[in-house]
Motif scaffolding. Structure first.
Motif, short mmCIF file in Angstrom:
data_model
loop_
_atom_site.label_atom_id
_atom_site.label_comp_id
_atom_site.label_asym_id
_atom_site.label_seq_id
_atom_site.Cartn_x
_atom_site.Cartn_y
_atom_site.Cartn_z
N MET A 78 0.83 -1.19 0.00
CA MET A 78 0.00 0.00 0.00
C MET A 78 0.87 1.26 0.00
O MET A 78 0.57 2.22 -0.68
CB MET A 78 -0.92 -0.05 1.22
N SER A 79 1.94 1.24 0.79
CA SER A 79 2.81 2.41 0.86
C SER A 79 3.53 2.63 -0.47
O SER A 79 3.84 3.77 -0.83
CB SER A 79 3.80 2.28 2.00
N LYS A 80 3.75 1.55 -1.22
CA LYS A 80 4.38 1.67 -2.54
C LYS A 80 3.46 2.43 -3.50
O LYS A 80 3.92 3.29 -4.26
CB LYS A 80 4.69 0.26 -3.06
N PHE A 81 2.16 2.12 -3.42
CA PHE A 81 1.18 2.80 -4.26
C PHE A 81 1.10 4.29 -3.91
O PHE A 81 1.07 5.15 -4.79
CB PHE A 81 -0.19 2.15 -4.10
N VAL A 82 1.10 4.59 -2.62
CA VAL A 82 1.03 5.99 -2.17
C VAL A 82 2.28 6.74 -2.61
O VAL A 82 2.20 7.89 -3.06
CB VAL A 82 0.83 6.04 -0.64
N ASP A 83 3.44 6.11 -2.49
CA ASP A 83 4.68 6.76 -2.91
C ASP A 83 4.67 7.05 -4.42
O ASP A 83 5.08 8.13 -4.86
CB ASP A 83 5.90 5.88 -2.57
N ARG A 84 4.16 6.11 -5.21
CA ARG A 84 4.08 6.34 -6.67
C ARG A 84 3.10 7.46 -7.00
O ARG A 84 3.35 8.27 -7.89
CB ARG A 84 3.62 5.06 -7.38
N PHE A 85 1.98 7.48 -6.26
CA PHE A 85 0.98 8.53 -6.50
C PHE A 85 1.55 9.91 -6.18
O PHE A 85 1.38 10.86 -6.93
CB PHE A 85 -0.28 8.25 -5.66
N ILE A 86 2.26 10.01 -5.07
CA ILE A 86 2.87 11.30 -4.69
C ILE A 86 3.93 11.69 -5.70
O ILE A 86 4.04 12.86 -6.09
CB ILE A 86 3.44 11.21 -3.26
N GLN A 87 4.72 10.73 -6.16
CA GLN A 87 5.75 10.99 -7.18
C GLN A 87 5.10 11.49 -8.47
O GLN A 87 5.59 12.44 -9.10
CB GLN A 87 6.56 9.71 -7.43
N MET A 88 3.98 10.87 -8.87
CA MET A 88 3.27 11.28 -10.08
C MET A 88 2.73 12.71 -9.95
O MET A 88 2.81 13.51 -10.88
CB MET A 88 2.13 10.31 -10.37
N LEU A 89 2.18 13.03 -8.76
CA LEU A 89 1.68 14.38 -8.53
C LEU A 89 2.80 15.41 -8.62
O LEU A 89 2.61 16.51 -9.17
CB LEU A 89 0.98 14.47 -7.18
N LYS A 90 3.96 15.09 -8.09
CA LYS A 90 5.10 16.02 -8.15
C LYS A 90 5.53 16.28 -9.59
O LYS A 90 5.82 17.40 -9.97
CB LYS A 90 6.28 15.47 -7.35
N VAL A 91 5.49 15.21 -10.41
CA VAL A 91 5.88 15.36 -11.81
C VAL A 91 4.86 16.21 -12.56
O VAL A 91 5.22 17.14 -13.29
CB VAL A 91 6.05 13.97 -12.47
N TYR A 92 3.57 15.90 -12.39
CA TYR A 92 2.54 16.64 -13.12
C TYR A 92 2.39 18.07 -12.61
O TYR A 92 2.05 18.97 -13.36
CB TYR A 92 1.18 15.93 -13.04
N TRP A 93 2.60 18.29 -11.32
CA TRP A 93 2.43 19.62 -10.76
C TRP A 93 3.49 20.59 -11.25
O TRP A 93 3.29 21.80 -11.21
CB TRP A 93 2.45 19.53 -9.23
N GLN A 94 4.59 20.12 -11.77
CA GLN A 94 5.64 20.99 -12.29
C GLN A 94 5.27 21.58 -13.64
O GLN A 94 5.81 22.62 -14.02
CB GLN A 94 6.97 20.22 -12.40
#
Length: 160
Positions: A1-17
């Motif tokens: 579950m924490s792996k999914f959350v980490d990927r989601f946060i990473q994806m948000l950081k990429v798109y938010w830029q």
């Protein structure tokens, strides 16, 4: 579950830029907030409120008529409608106009509900104007809660 959350946060950081994606997200957020505010304002402004009295302004004061007096008179005046057994009369205020809701049981007979509604509505508006001088009745609602026939002699089984 924490792996999914980490990927989601990473994806948000990429798109938010990306400025374009950030603008779309902010635009959608602003649109949703605006729709919510308009909806809330519409509910607040257009909601009908039960009123406790009619106030009729005069030259040197006002005549205040209680809703209990109005409903009592309306019950007496509408008693000749044999097909309508009135259980409740409520008065609501919408802006500066009033709405009257008449609830009761309908006894099927010679007259149908549309004709009964027209007759009751006209009678209520006419009596409110002639007896109390209240002319700002916006609408009269007739709410049929039950239909009863003359053969029904058993008690009503309503949830209380």
């Amino acid at each position: 579950m924490s792996k999914f959350v980490d990927r989601f946060i990473q994806m948000l950081k990429v798109y938010w830029q990306d400025d374009f994606i950030r603008g779309i997200i902010v635009g959608i957020g602003c649109y949703l907030v605006l729709v919510l505010l308009v909806h809330l304002l519409f509910i607040i402004c257009r909601s009908r409120k039960k009123c406790a009295f009619f106030e009729l302004p005069g030259d040197s004061g006002a005549i205040i008529v209680s809703i209990k007096a109005v409903t009592g008179v309306l019950r007496q005046e509408l008693a000749h409608f044999n097909q309508l057994e009135i259980s409740r009369i409520a008065v609501y205020k919408v802006k500066k106009e009033y709405a009257i809701e008449i609830r009761g049981k309908f006894l099927p007979g010679m007259v149908g509900t549309p004709a009964l509604y027209v007759a009751v509505s006209a009678e209520v508006k006419e009596k409110m104007s002639s007896i109390f001088g209240i002319d700002n009745i916006n609408k009269v609602d007739l709410r049929i809660d039950a239909c009863k026939s003359e053969e029904d002699n058993y008690p009503d089984l309503e949830a209380k």
